[in-house]
Design an enzyme around this catalytic site. Sequence first.
Site, PDB file in Angstrom:
ATOM      1  N   GLY A  99      49.149  43.464  43.420  1.00  0.00           N
ATOM      2  CA  GLY A  99      48.840  43.731  44.814  1.00  0.00           C
ATOM      3  C   GLY A  99      50.118  43.824  45.625  1.00  0.00           C
ATOM      4  O   GLY A  99      51.151  43.247  45.268  1.00  0.00           O
ATOM      5  N   GLY A 149      46.980  42.520  40.683  1.00  0.00           N
ATOM      6  CA  GLY A 149      45.951  43.407  41.199  1.00  0.00           C
ATOM      7  C   GLY A 149      45.566  44.504  40.237  1.00  0.00           C
ATOM      8  O   GLY A 149      44.418  44.963  40.233  1.00  0.00           O
ATOM      9  N   GLU A 172      51.169  35.108  38.940  1.00  0.00           N
ATOM     10  CA  GLU A 172      50.959  34.521  40.265  1.00  0.00           C
ATOM     11  C   GLU A 172      51.635  33.167  40.474  1.00  0.00           C
ATOM     12  O   GLU A 172      52.100  32.874  41.578  1.00  0.00           O
ATOM     13  CB  GLU A 172      49.450  34.406  40.541  1.00  0.00           C
ATOM     14  N   ASP A 180      44.165  35.326  40.255  1.00  0.00           N
ATOM     15  CA  ASP A 180      42.911  35.659  40.940  1.00  0.00           C
ATOM     16  C   ASP A 180      42.275  36.883  40.281  1.00  0.00           C
ATOM     17  O   ASP A 180      42.263  36.985  39.062  1.00  0.00           O
ATOM     18  CB  ASP A 180      43.175  35.864  42.436  1.00  0.00           C
TER      19      ASP A 180
END
Length: 541
Positions: A99, A149, A172, A180
């Site tokens: 992301g 992402g 992350e 996530d």
Amino acid sequence: MPLRAKILVKEQQANISTSTPKRDLAYPREQPGDDPTDVLFSSVYGVRSIELNRPKDLNSLNGSMIRKILPRLAEWRKSDLANVIIISGAGEKAFCAGGDVKALALQNDTLEGQQASKDYFAQEYQLDHYIATYDKPYIAMMDGITMGGGVGLSIHAPFRIATERTVFAMPETGIGFFPDVGASFFLPRLDGSLGTFLAMTAGRYKDPNSNKDTVGLRGADVYRAGIATHYLDSSVLAPLTARLAELTFPDHFDLVRRNKIVNETISEFVTDLPPSPPPNPNLLAHNRYIIDALFSSDPSQPSSLPSLLSTLRTFSVSDDTPEVVRSFASSTLSTLSKLSPLSLATTLHQCQSIGGSRSLSIAETFRREYAVASNFMSHPASDFNEGIRAKLVEKRDPNWTEAGDEVQLNNLASEFWLPPPRNEALQLATDRDYQEYQWDFGLPSERAILKVFSEVAEGKFKEQEAQYKAQLSKEGNGEEEAREGFEYEPPTDRELIMAVLSMWKGKPWVREKVVEVLKYQLRVREQEEKRREMEGGERGE
């Protein structure tokens, strides 16, 4: 040119509901100022293609891209002309490197900015969940870097293609965040404790072949780990796309039959996996037992971050520890010491208590992860802003928040994972849901292989028992003699291997994986016997 896929399909093995598709709800729309070219859409006969078009930024995912993709998927879902969806990334370096989180950290200084960051994650998770529950054949070409992402756009798809250029990681914890995009659902479903290891270390490890620090699983290892369902050379992706465009499905074919045909078509282009450098076959085989020993935990009795670090420290210096274990524990400890303590504690709780129980549905997974992501955007103890600024903006080592004692750290990690209040829960774009993945077109998992082993053993036991009883009956003996004289002969390794191969016919590397599972189970039994002998010796038995 490969042979055409067979139109006849076998009965679907997965437990699929063929009831009326669930409805779509509200989803994000494009906004003024969104880049009109960051995602390219195209149609060739029955194929609908999504190309992430930010190659200079490694196709990192931003809100503008999300707001284009989700409505287009919804549109194609209703179209009888759209047979197969393919998502890929522009350029040769990356499918999607994650992301676009830099902008989020820079805006989190204000309450309005924090809310905008939360809105970004809401839209991202809506898209990921929509893909995870999409009811048309969906193929993710993970050609190049696939992280963060990018994992959300691919990992929940029924077809996930790795190439020699694939690099997979969940980085992350290295930026003060947590894995996530549905990681709570897919990481615990990898073999053993591999998911926990990849999540905690941000995908950083010492390669057993080169002895160099490495980020991410690469190439064929992504397939071997069960992350990708197919491994293809990147040179055949274009011909595969053209071949898929030729497919037509009769209107009465349900998703089960359509996905079967797509799987057979992709399999036409599959070649043997490249050999791994000697002497170690791959990261998974070389370090699997060590990873399980260090990172496994009963979900009802999860370990804490301080206890995990203490275990690694003990293994890394003990003279009684084999050198390979000592080296692995030392390098892993070094990696974890550079990462955010709060991120590590939150991730450990995620893998062992939340995901480890495998009790959350795919929809509930994204709702819970949204609550955690929101906490990371606004909680004063969060390391997200510091991690992003340090790593991506100022190019320095982060100054992580002090961890506090074990109780404080565990309490904060648990607090981050509390279910959100009803009025703050993520509103998903569809009400489709499930408890287990509905498709299984990749390598059999260790769990699936062991299930076959158990069924073969049970079947052989019943067969031998029936034969023995029949023989005794002829000789005039009764049940008592049958119980006393019966000796069970377990299935041979060859019988077990052939049983698995018969269920995954033609799938590359199935035999090698079954052999690895057999070796691993043997090693587990040997270690268990040694442990019992040591305990017996301590008791003087």
